[in-house]
Design an enzyme around this catalytic site. Structure first.
Site, mmCIF file in Angstrom:
data_model
loop_
_atom_site.group_PDB
_atom_site.id
_atom_site.type_symbol
_atom_site.label_atom_id
_atom_site.label_comp_id
_atom_site.label_asym_id
_atom_site.label_seq_id
_atom_site.Cartn_x
_atom_site.Cartn_y
_atom_site.Cartn_z
ATOM 1 N N ASP A 9 60.933 117.016 -42.825
ATOM 2 C CA ASP A 9 60.370 118.058 -41.971
ATOM 3 C C ASP A 9 60.216 119.316 -42.828
ATOM 4 O OD1 ASP A 9 59.807 119.579 -39.484
ATOM 5 O OD2 ASP A 9 61.761 120.471 -39.923
ATOM 6 N N ASP A 11 59.513 123.199 -41.619
ATOM 7 C CA ASP A 11 60.115 124.464 -41.190
ATOM 8 C C ASP A 11 61.558 124.269 -40.716
ATOM 9 O OD1 ASP A 11 57.826 126.503 -41.323
ATOM 10 O OD2 ASP A 11 56.919 124.785 -40.329
ATOM 11 N N GLY A 45 55.194 119.741 -38.013
ATOM 12 C CA GLY A 45 54.383 120.175 -36.891
ATOM 13 C C GLY A 45 53.211 121.020 -37.338
ATOM 14 N N LYS A 184 56.108 111.806 -34.627
ATOM 15 C CA LYS A 184 56.364 111.624 -36.053
ATOM 16 C C LYS A 184 56.735 110.173 -36.362
ATOM 17 C CE LYS A 184 57.665 116.354 -37.276
ATOM 18 N NZ LYS A 184 58.684 117.238 -37.892
ATOM 19 N N ASP A 207 65.312 119.141 -38.409
ATOM 20 C CA ASP A 207 66.162 120.140 -37.763
ATOM 21 C C ASP A 207 65.838 120.342 -36.283
ATOM 22 O OD1 ASP A 207 63.675 121.559 -38.255
ATOM 23 O OD2 ASP A 207 64.779 123.395 -37.811
ATOM 24 N N ASN A 210 61.745 117.603 -32.121
ATOM 25 C CA ASN A 210 60.589 116.759 -32.420
ATOM 26 C C ASN A 210 60.836 115.876 -33.640
ATOM 27 O OD1 ASN A 210 60.543 119.153 -34.011
ATOM 28 N ND2 ASN A 210 58.381 118.887 -34.450
#
Length: 257
Positions: A9, A11, A45, A184, A207, A210
């Protein structure tokens, strides 16, 4: 276990969860993975246009729009374009109700509704300090994901108006608006198939909520120390925060780098 691929991931995972910077230890860890022949994929995202800094790390495969669009170099591995009529209908309703709505192509745009809570959510989820471009004709393009900025009471109006759509919350003020399943984990399955790698040979770091489905899918799911409690409950391992060398720490704990 001989792991062959790592999904990261962006961010709050690759980037510092407070200031959005990329720690030196994370840069070094990604390079070490690449040097060892382990595939590194960003699973984010973000839209693709907001991944330039991540591409500079040596990553050439991107799962974007929360799984709606996947690209390896110039090759599109997987995409889920939304129905153009649905995009227009939801856009017209959101403008009428004065709710923020964002659109993911390879770029990122919104419907022009501005509010303090929307800007705060954009900062928390995409590290944006200002509103993106407004595109009133976005439904003429291929859109892979729409996100609605709303509280639970507001979402009820949308559920009543659009019973054929699903609204999946992944942030306290943001929901995916879907007419087909996008996640995802589905994008990861397509990516694994493309590279002929088994899911047991994959690692995923995340984190946010999602990221839950992708951590559950792979052989080793790692939650960042700054991650949500729901995510941590599904993880195989909880590492340090992204600001505290979390990616590097976990990879060293498992002797991967």
């Amino acid at each position: 276990m001989d792991y062959k691929i790592v999904f990261l991931d962006v961010d709050g995972t690759i980037t510092h969860h407070d200031d959005g910077s990329i720690p030196d230890s994370t840069r070094a860890a990604i390079q070490a993975l690449i040097n060892r022949g382990i595939k590194v994929v960003a699973a984010t995202g973000r839209p693709l246009s907001m991944c330039e800094e991540i591409e500079e790390l040596g990553i050439d495969t991107f799962i974007t729009a929360n799984g709606g669009y996947v690209k390896h170099n110039k090759n599109v591995i997987y995409k889920v374009p939304m129905d153009k009529d649905i995009i227009r209908e939801v856009m017209e309703f959101s403008n009428l109700e004065n709710n923020g709505l964002s659109f993911y192509t390879e770029e990122f745009s919104m419907n022009g509704v501005m509010d303090r809570k929307i800007l705060s959510a954009l900062k928390e989820t995409l590290s944006l300090d200002e509103y993106p471009t407004t595109n009133s004709l976005i439904y003429e393009q291929e859109v892979y994901l729409m996100c609605l900025f709303a509280d639970d009471d507001t979402v009820e109006k949308y559920i009543q108006t659009f019973p054929y759509l699903s609204f999946k919350r992944w942030h306290p003020f943001v929901l995916n608006v879907l007419n087909e399943e996008v996640s995802k984990s589905l994008a990861i399955l397509k990516t694994l198939e493309y590279f002929d790698i088994d899911k047991s040979e994959a690692i995923a770091f995340g984190d946010g909520e999602n990221d839950i489905d992708m951590l559950e899918l792979v052989g080793l799911g790692i939650a960042m120390g700054n991650g949500s409690e729901k995510l941590k409950n599904t993880a195989d391992f909880i590492t340090k925060k992204s600001s505290d060398d979390g990616i590097s720490y976990a990879l060293k704990q498992y002797s991967i780098i």
